[in-house]
Design a protein around this motif. Structure first.
Motif, mmCIF file in Angstrom:
data_model
loop_
_atom_site.group_PDB
_atom_site.id
_atom_site.type_symbol
_atom_site.label_atom_id
_atom_site.label_comp_id
_atom_site.label_asym_id
_atom_site.label_seq_id
_atom_site.Cartn_x
_atom_site.Cartn_y
_atom_site.Cartn_z
ATOM 1 N N VAL A 61 -69.649 -59.144 16.206
ATOM 2 C CA VAL A 61 -68.273 -58.811 16.534
ATOM 3 C C VAL A 61 -68.195 -57.908 17.780
ATOM 4 O O VAL A 61 -67.248 -57.989 18.551
ATOM 5 N N GLY A 62 -69.193 -57.075 17.997
ATOM 6 C CA GLY A 62 -69.160 -56.116 19.109
ATOM 7 C C GLY A 62 -68.931 -56.765 20.467
ATOM 8 O O GLY A 62 -67.967 -56.440 21.161
ATOM 9 N N PRO A 63 -69.798 -57.704 20.875
ATOM 10 C CA PRO A 63 -69.592 -58.344 22.181
ATOM 11 C C PRO A 63 -68.270 -59.112 22.252
ATOM 12 O O PRO A 63 -67.582 -59.074 23.266
ATOM 13 N N GLY A 64 -67.928 -59.796 21.161
ATOM 14 C CA GLY A 64 -66.688 -60.577 21.160
ATOM 15 C C GLY A 64 -65.477 -59.715 21.438
ATOM 16 O O GLY A 64 -64.541 -60.137 22.128
ATOM 17 N N LEU A 65 -65.505 -58.482 20.920
ATOM 18 C CA LEU A 65 -64.348 -57.598 21.090
ATOM 19 C C LEU A 65 -64.120 -57.229 22.558
ATOM 20 O O LEU A 65 -62.994 -56.949 22.958
ATOM 21 N N MET A 66 -65.202 -57.245 23.369
ATOM 22 C CA MET A 66 -65.011 -56.912 24.776
ATOM 23 C C MET A 66 -64.063 -57.925 25.430
ATOM 24 O O MET A 66 -63.120 -57.557 26.134
ATOM 25 N N ALA A 67 -64.318 -59.197 25.151
ATOM 26 C CA ALA A 67 -63.479 -60.233 25.733
ATOM 27 C C ALA A 67 -62.078 -60.226 25.111
ATOM 28 O O ALA A 67 -61.061 -60.376 25.809
ATOM 29 N N ALA A 68 -62.024 -60.016 23.798
ATOM 30 C CA ALA A 68 -60.716 -60.027 23.128
ATOM 31 C C ALA A 68 -59.848 -58.875 23.620
ATOM 32 O O ALA A 68 -58.643 -59.029 23.821
ATOM 33 N N PHE A 144 -67.780 -58.320 34.024
ATOM 34 C CA PHE A 144 -67.135 -59.191 35.005
ATOM 35 C C PHE A 144 -66.482 -60.389 34.331
ATOM 36 O O PHE A 144 -65.402 -60.840 34.728
ATOM 37 N N VAL A 145 -67.137 -60.896 33.289
ATOM 38 C CA VAL A 145 -66.525 -61.986 32.525
ATOM 39 C C VAL A 145 -65.280 -61.466 31.797
ATOM 40 O O VAL A 145 -64.255 -62.154 31.717
ATOM 41 N N ALA A 146 -65.361 -60.223 31.321
ATOM 42 C CA ALA A 146 -64.183 -59.635 30.678
ATOM 43 C C ALA A 146 -63.030 -59.581 31.676
ATOM 44 O O ALA A 146 -61.877 -59.904 31.349
ATOM 45 N N ALA A 147 -63.345 -59.199 32.923
ATOM 46 C CA ALA A 147 -62.302 -59.135 33.953
ATOM 47 C C ALA A 147 -61.680 -60.505 34.174
ATOM 48 O O ALA A 147 -60.455 -60.645 34.285
ATOM 49 N N LEU A 148 -62.530 -61.527 34.193
ATOM 50 C CA LEU A 148 -62.036 -62.883 34.411
ATOM 51 C C LEU A 148 -61.202 -63.349 33.208
ATOM 52 O O LEU A 148 -60.202 -64.058 33.361
ATOM 53 N N THR A 149 -61.630 -62.949 32.014
ATOM 54 C CA THR A 149 -60.837 -63.276 30.821
ATOM 55 C C THR A 149 -59.451 -62.637 30.940
ATOM 56 O O THR A 149 -58.430 -63.255 30.612
ATOM 57 N N ALA A 150 -59.423 -61.405 31.433
ATOM 58 C CA ALA A 150 -58.138 -60.718 31.597
ATOM 59 C C ALA A 150 -57.252 -61.465 32.582
ATOM 60 O O ALA A 150 -56.059 -61.681 32.328
#
Lengths: 260, 303, 255
Positions: A61-68, A144-150
């Protein structure tokens, strides 16, 4: 490009007072989720039976929450705050009286939100490390992927806000977007449990929407999963496509909203 | 009717700052009364005390003979307040704004609806009844705010800078509405930093500065008392060194021009030309309250 | 006019507004269902059964009643934060009402009554749905909406009081930073005994815990004297926050 830089600079000064809050909430909020869901609910999860492919539930769940969380930031910043900038706050109205075009303004706007998600994701690495979650050196790429998800959310949703402003509508659709679109996406994002647990139809809805791609890619960068190189590129392509299409739409609706 | 407003030594302080510094004020029924002064003179603080939402620091204040601290609701039942900031309900339509405000005053739905129809007529907004407030122009919003403030048939209407920010046409339309109220015998108290507004609407006025009253009376009286009948405005090129002092004239030097107070502007002009002091431009006009304020404080109303 | 009825004037205003915008209300009513399905059912597949008060429950059975209380909190926080802030500081709505015979306490009570009407209807709908889904085991469950109402009142009071200190919209980030952990950690999603011994009193001191524990007791029919403790805590919170909020409003609006 210099123009974009000036726009960012302006945004930074405007929001510098709230930056502390952003960093604190980027740190403390996810920490609470890690504790509450990762550890709290995780204590109830039979990891072997659930077939999560990780040692502990919190690793899943930890990594997934970064993107969520990046998705949530991208969505919430694109609603009231964006409408306010286009309307009564007037900073975007005055921005386009400079040599900045509305398309550039929109790119600046969306990438600024992406930048904040990048900061948020980077800060979030601290609790991830504290919980001993990262397994791969590619972890440093995850923000950076989190930024792109945003931006995959910020661009289309900001485009919607531009549409709402240009039509002179009220913001009444905004809480609905948060409740009926973003909240379900958050819960069905694959951050909390594999989307294969969902009914087939919902599973495919989740595959089509961007957040699952962000979650899978971020997770694959941080921990050992069965994500292939091609699979990773596909996730990346989907996020880029949503961002790009959102920017095309946003450039149009911002132009209408600002009446230029 | 009791005296709408009777204040003695009325004072309002915020920490170390004294916004209103012991003013005396009485307003008679049916009177139209203005408080004229620049921003920060204490007009709005006085208004807020009179409207009972701001407790007085010291002195005494009676509205219709009642104490605002004790009888707030009873006083407000007879007041109509138009605040400086637009505080209409943007989420409602024009007519709903009036009806629901009427409900707050205890009107029945039927009464409130009838009143709203009547007031939309007064505010010349009949055709916008179902429009959203956000779609109205600044002048329309202000007329709606006034209409809304009349929903309880108030005996005293307070208007805090009613035309600030409006274009000239919208101002004149608004003045017309206020003049009609005045004709109906409603007591008006308004604040303004526009002298023409005070001259148009007020039977009597006070000039305020730094929380105190510096002069009071009818507009014409104040002009007669503090300045001359006419004002000659002259400009000289910046490099010219013209000595006007030696002529024994009453002068007021502004950054871009010089005002000369005189009972006969043309004659004074001739005097200037004959003595070799011909200005690059000149204008003769009637003295106004702006001149009164300038004469009393050495500053202008609108900076 | 009967003083008791004055706050209703504000409710009328909201009824008129939302009659035109019913979708906003509808979307809020759906929120607990989304949580129930998204976390209760989805997580339920990997969580398995939970033992609570000596009874083995499926995960949805465990989560569902607690979600009534959590949703009441979330709804109250939302209504009395953003909307309240807008009327207090942006639109001048409260300022305008203060020029009428109404008093500050009427405004406060009116907003509260409205928030509770909304929240109450949502809870009833949700509880009926839970009963249809077979997730409630006891007739005591009819009292769940009342508890939800009390939780809503308590958090509406807290939210409105906190909102009076908000200086600009960004401050709400911090606001929800405090309330989100309450939602996640107040035993809605896992039982108190998951916590280490030393941590349990801290959790039990938080307000949502009392609502969650009480609704779960009502749903399973395991109500005992602890109910009075829960009710007392929530009632005290309602009373205290009302005094604090009205006092702060006076500082802001009647200065």
């Amino acid at each position: 490009m210099t123009l974009l830089f000036h726009f960012w600079e302006h945004q930074f000064w405007r929001l510098r007072s709230s930056f502390r809050a952003t960093i604190v909430s980027g740190m403390v909020g996810p920490l609470m989720y890690l504790l509450g869901i990762g550890i709290g609910i995780g204590s109830q999860v039979d990891v072997q039976a659930a077939d999560l492919g990780t040692g502990r539930y919190v690793d899943y769940v930890g990594p997934g929450l970064m993107a969520a969380a990046a998705m949530q930031l991208g969505a919430t910043e694109s609603l009231w705050d964006t409408a306010a900038s286009l309307k009564w706050r007037g900073n975007y109205v005055s921005a386009v009286t400079t040599p900045l075009s509305t398309a550039q303004l929109f790119v600046g706007h969306a990438s600024w939100i992406g930048f904040r998600a990048l900061i948020g994701g980077t800060v979030y690495l601290v609790p991830l490390v504290l919980f001993g979650i990262p397994e791969r050196p590619t972890t440093v790429l995850a923000p950076f992927v989190a930024a792109l998800t945003a931006t995959a959310f910020a661009a289309p949703i900001s485009a919607w806000s531009g549409h709402v402003v240009s039509k002179g509508q009220t913001e009444q659709s905004f809480p609905m977007i948060l409740r009926l679109v973003i909240l379900p996406m958050y819960l069905f994002s694959g951050a909390f449990y594999p989307i294969e647990q969902l009914p087939l139809l919902l599973e495919w809805v989740a595959r089509v929407l961007p957040v699952w791609h962000g979650v899978e890619l971020v997770r694959g960068l941080i921990i050992d999963t069965d994500l292939s190189f091609i699979g990773g590129l596909t996730h990346l392509a989907v996020l880029v496509a949503y961002t790009g299409l959102g920017m095309l739409a946003g450039a149009r609706t911002f132009t209408k909203a600002l009446g230029t | 009717m009791e005296q709408p407003i009777a204040a003695a030594g009325l004072t309002k302080t915020f920490g170390d700052f004294t916004a209103v510094d012991g003013i005396d004020l009485t307003i008679e029924p049916g009177e139209s009364f203005a408080m004229l002064g620049p921003n920060g003179a204490g007009k709005s603080s006085t208004m807020r005390m009179v409207s009972t939402v701001s407790p007085i620091t010291s002195g005494s204040l009676r509205i219709f003979g009642m104490d605002p601290h004790v009888d707030g609701p009873a006083i407000r039942d007879r007041l109509g307040v138009v605040a400086q900031e637009n505080n209409l309900d943007d989420e409602l339509s024009v007519v709903e704004n009036i009806i629901l405000y009427g409900r707050y005053f205890g009107l029945s739905w039927k009464e409130a609806r009838a009143k709203a129809t009547e007031l939309l007529g007064f505010a010349q907004l009949e055709d916008r009844a179902d429009a959203r407030v956000t779609s109205l122009s600044g002048g329309m919003k202000r007329r709606l705010a006034i209409a809304r403030a009349l929903v309880n048939d108030p005996d005293l209407v307070l208007l805090d800078e009613p035309t600030t920010g409006l274009d000239p046409q919208a101002r004149h339309l608004l003045w017309q509405r206020l003049y009609e109220l005045k004709e109906r015998g409603v007591t008006l108290l308004l604040t303004t930093h526009y002298m023409d507004e005070a001259e148009q609407l007020a039977d009597r006025l006070v000039v305020m500065d730094h929380g105190t009253i510096v002069a009071q009376g009818a507009p014409a009286e104040l002009i007669a008392e503090h300045v001359t009948r006419e004002v000659l405005e002259v400009r000289y090129p910046p490099e010219a060194e013209i000595d006007l002092e030696s002529l024994g004239l009453r002068l007021e030097s502004l950054t871009d021009r010089i005002l000369i107070y005189t009972d006969d502007g043309e004659a004074t002009m001739t005097e200037l030309v004959n003595s070799g002091r011909t200005p690059s431009s000149s204008l003769v006009r009637r003295a106004s309250l702006e001149d009164v304020f300038l004469a009393l404080t050495g500053r202008r109303l609108v900076e | 006019m009967i003083a008791f009825l004055l706050p209703w004037r504000l409710v009328e205003r909201n009824v008129i507004f939302y009659k035109r915008n019913p979708v906003v209300l509808l979307s809020a009513a759906l929120e607990p269902f989304i949580f129930l399905f998204g976390l209760g059912v989805g997580l339920g597949k990997i969580v398995g059964d939970v033992t609570w008060a000596g009874e083995v429950l499926t995960y949805p059975e465990f989560v569902a009643p607690a979600l009534v209380a959590s949703s009441a909190m979330n709804g109250a926080l939302f209504e009395m934060s953003y909307n309240f802030y807008f009327k207090l500081k942006e639109s001048g709505t409260f300022e305008a009402i203060l020029f009428t015979p109404l008093r500050l306490s009427h405004i406060y009570d009116g907003e509260l009554v409205w928030a509770m009407l909304r929240g109450g209807i949502y809870s009833i709908v949700f509880v009926v749905a839970l009963w249809v889904f077979g997730l409630l085991a006891s007739p005591w469950a009819v009292f769940i909406p009342l508890v939800a109402l009390l939780v809503g009142l308590a958090f509406a009071g807290l939210a409105s009081w906190a909102t009076t200190y908000v200086r600009h919209w960004q401050d709400f980030d911090l606001f929800f930073l405090v309330t989100q952990p309450l939602f996640l950690l107040s035993t809605t999603f896992f039982a108190l005994d998951v916590y280490p011994e030393w941590c349990r009193p801290i959790v039990q001191a938080t307000p949502l815990y009392h609502g969650v524990d009480l609704t779960r007791d009502l749903a399973r029919g395991t109500v005992d004297v602890s109910a009075f403790g829960h009710l007392g805590y929530l009632l005290a919170m309602v009373a205290i926050t009302r005094v604090l909020a009205v006092r702060r409003l006076a500082v802001l609006l009647q200065n």
